[in-house]
Design a protein around this motif. Sequence first.
Motif, PDB file in Angstrom:
ATOM      1  N   LYS A 118      31.784  41.433   8.581  1.00  0.00           N
ATOM      2  CA  LYS A 118      32.815  41.924   7.668  1.00  0.00           C
ATOM      3  C   LYS A 118      33.332  40.821   6.745  1.00  0.00           C
ATOM      4  CE  LYS A 118      34.496  45.608  10.705  1.00  0.00           C
ATOM      5  NZ  LYS A 118      35.653  46.107  11.500  1.00  0.00           N
ATOM      6  N   LEU A 119      33.376  39.594   7.248  1.00  0.00           N
ATOM      7  CA  LEU A 119      33.911  38.493   6.456  1.00  0.00           C
ATOM      8  C   LEU A 119      32.899  37.942   5.448  1.00  0.00           C
ATOM      9  CD1 LEU A 119      36.024  36.515   9.100  1.00  0.00           C
ATOM     10  CD2 LEU A 119      36.825  38.093   7.332  1.00  0.00           C
ATOM     11  N   TRP A 120      31.646  38.400   5.520  1.00  0.00           N
ATOM     12  CA  TRP A 120      30.657  37.984   4.533  1.00  0.00           C
ATOM     13  C   TRP A 120      30.875  38.706   3.203  1.00  0.00           C
ATOM     14  CZ3 TRP A 120      27.552  33.973   4.099  1.00  0.00           C
ATOM     15  CH2 TRP A 120      27.126  33.308   5.231  1.00  0.00           C
ATOM     16  N   GLY A 121      31.707  39.735   3.194  1.00  0.00           N
ATOM     17  CA  GLY A 121      32.008  40.439   1.952  1.00  0.00           C
ATOM     18  C   GLY A 121      30.783  41.066   1.329  1.00  0.00           C
ATOM     19  N   GLY A 122      30.519  40.741   0.052  1.00  0.00           N
ATOM     20  CA  GLY A 122      29.368  41.311  -0.655  1.00  0.00           C
ATOM     21  C   GLY A 122      28.065  40.595  -0.398  1.00  0.00           C
ATOM     22  N   TYR A 123      28.093  39.563   0.418  1.00  0.00           N
ATOM     23  CA  TYR A 123      26.856  38.843   0.768  1.00  0.00           C
ATOM     24  C   TYR A 123      26.285  39.379   2.081  1.00  0.00           C
ATOM     25  CZ  TYR A 123      27.752  35.365  -2.837  1.00  0.00           C
ATOM     26  OH  TYR A 123      27.957  34.743  -4.047  1.00  0.00           O
ATOM     27  N   ASN A 124      24.975  39.459   2.140  1.00  0.00           N
ATOM     28  CA  ASN A 124      24.292  39.841   3.364  1.00  0.00           C
ATOM     29  C   ASN A 124      23.581  38.594   3.892  1.00  0.00           C
ATOM     30  OD1 ASN A 124      22.555  40.748   5.363  1.00  0.00           O
ATOM     31  ND2 ASN A 124      21.991  42.618   4.269  1.00  0.00           N
ATOM     32  N   PRO A 125      23.996  38.074   5.044  1.00  0.00           N
ATOM     33  CA  PRO A 125      23.390  36.838   5.547  1.00  0.00           C
ATOM     34  C   PRO A 125      21.907  36.968   5.875  1.00  0.00           C
ATOM     35  CG  PRO A 125      24.828  37.829   7.197  1.00  0.00           C
ATOM     36  CD  PRO A 125      25.060  38.583   5.923  1.00  0.00           C
ATOM     37  N   ASP A 126      21.395  38.198   5.934  1.00  0.00           N
ATOM     38  CA  ASP A 126      19.970  38.396   6.200  1.00  0.00           C
ATOM     39  C   ASP A 126      19.132  38.369   4.922  1.00  0.00           C
ATOM     40  OD1 ASP A 126      20.423  38.723   8.957  1.00  0.00           O
ATOM     41  OD2 ASP A 126      20.934  40.829   8.672  1.00  0.00           O
ATOM     42  N   ASN A 127      19.797  38.390   3.767  1.00  0.00           N
ATOM     43  CA  ASN A 127      19.100  38.395   2.485  1.00  0.00           C
ATOM     44  C   ASN A 127      18.991  36.992   1.905  1.00  0.00           C
ATOM     45  OD1 ASN A 127      18.948  41.145   2.667  1.00  0.00           O
ATOM     46  ND2 ASN A 127      20.365  41.571   0.983  1.00  0.00           N
ATOM     47  N   GLU A 128      18.124  36.876   0.902  1.00  0.00           N
ATOM     48  CA  GLU A 128      18.089  35.681   0.071  1.00  0.00           C
ATOM     49  C   GLU A 128      18.644  36.044  -1.298  1.00  0.00           C
ATOM     50  OE1 GLU A 128      14.052  34.309   0.042  1.00  0.00           O
ATOM     51  OE2 GLU A 128      14.327  33.126   1.880  1.00  0.00           O
ATOM     52  N   TYR A 129      19.181  35.043  -1.993  1.00  0.00           N
ATOM     53  CA  TYR A 129      19.787  35.259  -3.312  1.00  0.00           C
ATOM     54  C   TYR A 129      19.189  34.260  -4.289  1.00  0.00           C
ATOM     55  CZ  TYR A 129      23.073  38.244  -0.900  1.00  0.00           C
ATOM     56  OH  TYR A 129      23.604  39.271  -0.151  1.00  0.00           O
ATOM     57  N   PHE A 130      19.210  34.608  -5.567  1.00  0.00           N
ATOM     58  CA  PHE A 130      18.737  33.644  -6.554  1.00  0.00           C
ATOM     59  C   PHE A 130      19.731  33.528  -7.692  1.00  0.00           C
ATOM     60  CE2 PHE A 130      16.941  37.616  -8.105  1.00  0.00           C
ATOM     61  CZ  PHE A 130      17.093  37.531  -9.481  1.00  0.00           C
ATOM     62  N   LEU A 131      19.720  32.356  -8.319  1.00  0.00           N
ATOM     63  CA  LEU A 131      20.630  32.090  -9.418  1.00  0.00           C
ATOM     64  C   LEU A 131      20.124  32.733 -10.702  1.00  0.00           C
ATOM     65  CD1 LEU A 131      21.458  28.336  -8.765  1.00  0.00           C
ATOM     66  CD2 LEU A 131      23.015  30.275  -8.497  1.00  0.00           C
ATOM     67  N   ASP A 132      20.988  33.478 -11.364  1.00  0.00           N
ATOM     68  CA  ASP A 132      20.668  34.064 -12.654  1.00  0.00           C
ATOM     69  C   ASP A 132      20.939  33.087 -13.795  1.00  0.00           C
ATOM     70  OD1 ASP A 132      19.561  36.579 -12.368  1.00  0.00           O
ATOM     71  OD2 ASP A 132      21.493  37.545 -12.028  1.00  0.00           O
ATOM     72  N   ARG A 133      21.514  31.942 -13.453  1.00  0.00           N
ATOM     73  CA  ARG A 133      21.922  30.971 -14.469  1.00  0.00           C
ATOM     74  C   ARG A 133      21.938  29.581 -13.827  1.00  0.00           C
ATOM     75  NH1 ARG A 133      25.301  32.068 -18.956  1.00  0.00           N
ATOM     76  NH2 ARG A 133      26.281  30.203 -19.850  1.00  0.00           N
TER      77      ARG A 133
END
Length: 207
Positions: free
Chosen positions: A40-55
């Motif tokens: 719940k405290l991860w908010g909009g992030y999913n710790p099981d996912n990877e993310y990439f920078l758009d900038r």
Amino acid sequence: MNLIAKSALWLVGIAVAIVGLWVFAMIGVSFSTDVTDDKKLWGGYNPDNEYFLDRSVFIIKADKNAGGHLVLVPEESFKRCLGLHWSAPDTIDEYRADPVQASIKQYDGFEKKIDIVGIIEKGTILKPHRLEKTTGWNLWYGGATTITPLAKVIGGPFQGKLVDLTDVSIYYQANGEDGPFIYKPEQGLIRGTADPVAEIAVVNKCS
């Protein structure tokens, strides 16, 4: 030791104790706990996912009184939604042209040098790694709880570095007005790779 000397020592002891308590109240106290497993405290992030920078963004070393950790910070000219707003050079081009001058920010009556570690390029992959909850208290602000999402850099010159995501994110309050501020990706800065359509829907909101 006569009575006057004993009284003087007693008064000195009291004065030292009072000064100590005053300094403690000014500086305050804080402690951090690992809350990575609290989804719940991860908010909009999913710790099981990877993310990439758009900038492309700066990696900045925070002040020692803020932990001295590494923070991802966009150019100051980038129009933010709701972030922590760490200071950064106006543009990456400006920094590349003159790193020394671009790292100095002028404020009313003083200047401050930003401790820039480097630039992390657009497209770099980030993997949520740890979530820290810091609870503190001082005389000026009373009690406060902050949540800090941290990610590991995957690939590139900063491979393996642990970075703070708060300033490439939008903050909002968990559980209405009762919970701490938590974070979700900010449009134009960062988004998920596992489910791009769903992640874009999340980052398209500034509130």
